[in-house]
Scaffold this motif. Structure first.
Motif, mmCIF file in Angstrom:
data_model
loop_
_atom_site.group_PDB
_atom_site.id
_atom_site.type_symbol
_atom_site.label_atom_id
_atom_site.label_comp_id
_atom_site.label_asym_id
_atom_site.label_seq_id
_atom_site.Cartn_x
_atom_site.Cartn_y
_atom_site.Cartn_z
ATOM 1 N N ALA A 50 0.822 -1.216 0.000
ATOM 2 C CA ALA A 50 0.000 0.000 0.000
ATOM 3 C C ALA A 50 0.856 1.267 0.000
ATOM 4 O O ALA A 50 0.507 2.262 -0.638
ATOM 5 C CB ALA A 50 -0.935 0.016 1.213
ATOM 6 N N GLU A 51 1.980 1.223 0.704
ATOM 7 C CA GLU A 51 2.881 2.373 0.784
ATOM 8 C C GLU A 51 3.854 2.419 -0.386
ATOM 9 O O GLU A 51 4.721 3.281 -0.423
ATOM 10 C CB GLU A 51 3.638 2.348 2.116
ATOM 11 C CG GLU A 51 2.735 2.592 3.315
ATOM 12 C CD GLU A 51 3.442 2.444 4.647
ATOM 13 O OE1 GLU A 51 4.511 1.769 4.713
ATOM 14 O OE2 GLU A 51 2.931 2.995 5.634
ATOM 15 N N ASN A 52 3.740 1.471 -1.315
ATOM 16 C CA ASN A 52 4.604 1.396 -2.494
ATOM 17 C C ASN A 52 6.081 1.332 -2.092
ATOM 18 O O ASN A 52 6.929 1.997 -2.694
ATOM 19 C CB ASN A 52 4.325 2.562 -3.452
ATOM 20 C CG ASN A 52 4.840 2.277 -4.841
ATOM 21 O OD1 ASN A 52 4.977 1.124 -5.242
ATOM 22 N ND2 ASN A 52 5.155 3.326 -5.576
ATOM 23 N N ASP A 53 6.356 0.527 -1.060
ATOM 24 C CA ASP A 53 7.738 0.342 -0.599
ATOM 25 C C ASP A 53 8.408 -0.675 -1.515
ATOM 26 O O ASP A 53 8.459 -1.877 -1.237
ATOM 27 C CB ASP A 53 7.747 -0.128 0.854
ATOM 28 C CG ASP A 53 9.146 -0.165 1.450
ATOM 29 O OD1 ASP A 53 10.132 -0.305 0.684
ATOM 30 O OD2 ASP A 53 9.256 -0.068 2.682
ATOM 31 N N GLN A 54 8.917 -0.184 -2.633
ATOM 32 C CA GLN A 54 9.444 -1.055 -3.678
ATOM 33 C C GLN A 54 10.613 -1.907 -3.212
ATOM 34 O O GLN A 54 10.755 -3.051 -3.636
ATOM 35 C CB GLN A 54 9.823 -0.221 -4.894
ATOM 36 C CG GLN A 54 8.623 0.423 -5.545
ATOM 37 C CD GLN A 54 9.001 1.340 -6.696
ATOM 38 O OE1 GLN A 54 10.173 1.554 -6.980
ATOM 39 N NE2 GLN A 54 8.000 1.886 -7.364
ATOM 40 N N ALA A 55 11.450 -1.380 -2.332
ATOM 41 C CA ALA A 55 12.613 -2.142 -1.858
ATOM 42 C C ALA A 55 12.171 -3.369 -1.070
ATOM 43 O O ALA A 55 12.659 -4.479 -1.312
ATOM 44 C CB ALA A 55 13.512 -1.250 -1.010
ATOM 45 N N LYS A 56 11.248 -3.191 -0.130
ATOM 46 C CA LYS A 56 10.770 -4.322 0.670
ATOM 47 C C LYS A 56 10.034 -5.330 -0.207
ATOM 48 O O LYS A 56 10.246 -6.536 -0.089
ATOM 49 C CB LYS A 56 9.822 -3.845 1.775
ATOM 50 C CG LYS A 56 10.493 -3.273 2.973
ATOM 51 C CD LYS A 56 9.466 -2.958 4.038
ATOM 52 C CE LYS A 56 10.094 -2.271 5.230
ATOM 53 N NZ LYS A 56 9.080 -1.858 6.209
ATOM 54 N N VAL A 57 9.153 -4.839 -1.063
ATOM 55 C CA VAL A 57 8.369 -5.725 -1.928
ATOM 56 C C VAL A 57 9.295 -6.536 -2.833
ATOM 57 O O VAL A 57 9.140 -7.747 -2.964
ATOM 58 C CB VAL A 57 7.321 -4.928 -2.736
ATOM 59 C CG1 VAL A 57 6.676 -5.788 -3.811
ATOM 60 C CG2 VAL A 57 6.251 -4.355 -1.793
ATOM 61 N N ALA A 58 10.285 -5.882 -3.427
ATOM 62 C CA ALA A 58 11.234 -6.584 -4.300
ATOM 63 C C ALA A 58 12.015 -7.631 -3.517
ATOM 64 O O ALA A 58 12.238 -8.746 -4.003
ATOM 65 C CB ALA A 58 12.178 -5.586 -4.956
ATOM 66 N N GLU A 59 12.426 -7.304 -2.306
ATOM 67 C CA GLU A 59 13.177 -8.249 -1.479
ATOM 68 C C GLU A 59 12.323 -9.480 -1.175
ATOM 69 O O GLU A 59 12.782 -10.616 -1.291
ATOM 70 C CB GLU A 59 13.616 -7.578 -0.177
ATOM 71 C CG GLU A 59 14.424 -8.487 0.724
ATOM 72 C CD GLU A 59 14.890 -7.798 1.996
ATOM 73 O OE1 GLU A 59 15.201 -8.525 2.953
ATOM 74 O OE2 GLU A 59 14.934 -6.557 2.042
ATOM 75 N N TRP A 60 11.058 -9.262 -0.774
ATOM 76 C CA TRP A 60 10.164 -10.392 -0.486
ATOM 77 C C TRP A 60 9.924 -11.234 -1.732
ATOM 78 O O TRP A 60 9.874 -12.449 -1.654
ATOM 79 C CB TRP A 60 8.832 -9.908 0.082
ATOM 80 C CG TRP A 60 8.933 -9.376 1.479
ATOM 81 C CD1 TRP A 60 9.704 -9.863 2.503
ATOM 82 C CD2 TRP A 60 8.242 -8.248 2.013
ATOM 83 N NE1 TRP A 60 9.528 -9.106 3.629
ATOM 84 C CE2 TRP A 60 8.625 -8.109 3.368
ATOM 85 C CE3 TRP A 60 7.325 -7.343 1.493
ATOM 86 C CZ2 TRP A 60 8.124 -7.118 4.193
ATOM 87 C CZ3 TRP A 60 6.822 -6.355 2.319
ATOM 88 C CH2 TRP A 60 7.221 -6.239 3.647
ATOM 89 N N MET A 61 9.784 -10.588 -2.874
ATOM 90 C CA MET A 61 9.560 -11.330 -4.111
ATOM 91 C C MET A 61 10.805 -12.152 -4.461
ATOM 92 O O MET A 61 10.690 -13.318 -4.843
ATOM 93 C CB MET A 61 9.147 -10.403 -5.242
ATOM 94 C CG MET A 61 7.757 -9.817 -5.010
ATOM 95 S SD MET A 61 7.105 -8.918 -6.389
ATOM 96 C CE MET A 61 6.077 -10.190 -7.106
ATOM 97 N N ASN A 62 11.975 -11.568 -4.297
ATOM 98 C CA ASN A 62 13.231 -12.287 -4.580
ATOM 99 C C ASN A 62 13.413 -13.482 -3.650
ATOM 100 O O ASN A 62 13.994 -14.494 -4.030
ATOM 101 C CB ASN A 62 14.433 -11.351 -4.467
ATOM 102 C CG ASN A 62 14.508 -10.384 -5.629
ATOM 103 O OD1 ASN A 62 13.979 -10.643 -6.709
ATOM 104 N ND2 ASN A 62 15.146 -9.253 -5.410
#
Length: 105
Positions: A50-62
Motif C-alpha cells: 500500500a505504501e509502495n515500498d518497492q525495496a521491501k516488496v522486491a526483497e520479499w519477491m526475490n
C-alpha cells in the motif's frame, strides 16, 4: 513505525478476513492475487504494498515470500479448499494460508 504507518496497519488489519478459494477465483482469473508465505505477517506485507515500498516488496519477491499466485498453487487450493486469509490493497488481493496448513513449498 510512524503514527500514519501505524494507522494504516490497523486499518489493513481490520480489513483482513478469512475467505474461501471459491471467493478468490475471480481475482485469480484477473491476475490480481498476490500469494504471501504463511510464516509472514500478511498485514505488514500489505502495508508495504500500500505504501509502495518497492525495496521491501522486491526483497520479499526475490526471497519467494511474496509472489503472483501460480496455476499449480491455484489447483492445489481448489483441491484442498483450505481456509485462507486475504486483504485488499487495490488493485491487488493479498492472500495467505497460515503456516502449518500449506502442503506447497
Amino acid at each position: 513505525m510512524t503514527e500514519q504507518s501505524s494507522t494504516l496497519y490497523a486499518k489493513l488489519l481490520g480489513e483482513t478476513a478469512a475467505i474461501t478459494w471459491q471467493e478468490l477465483q475471480p481475482f485469480f482469473a484477473r491476475g490480481a492475487l498476490l500469494w504471501v508465505d504463511g510464516a509472514q505477517d500478511l498485514v505488514a506485507i500489505a502495508q508495504a504494498v500500500a505504501e509502495n515500498d518497492q525495496a521491501k516488496v522486491a526483497e520479499w519477491m526475490n526471497q519467494g515470500l511474496l509472489s503472483k499466485l501460480e496455476d499449480a498453487q491455484a489447483e492445489d487450493l481448489l483441491t484442498r479448499d483450505p481456509q485462507l486469509w486475504a486483504v485488499v490493497v487495490a488493485p491487488w488481493v493479498l492472500v495467505q494460508e497460515r503456516a502449518g496448513q500449506s502442503t506447497l513449498h
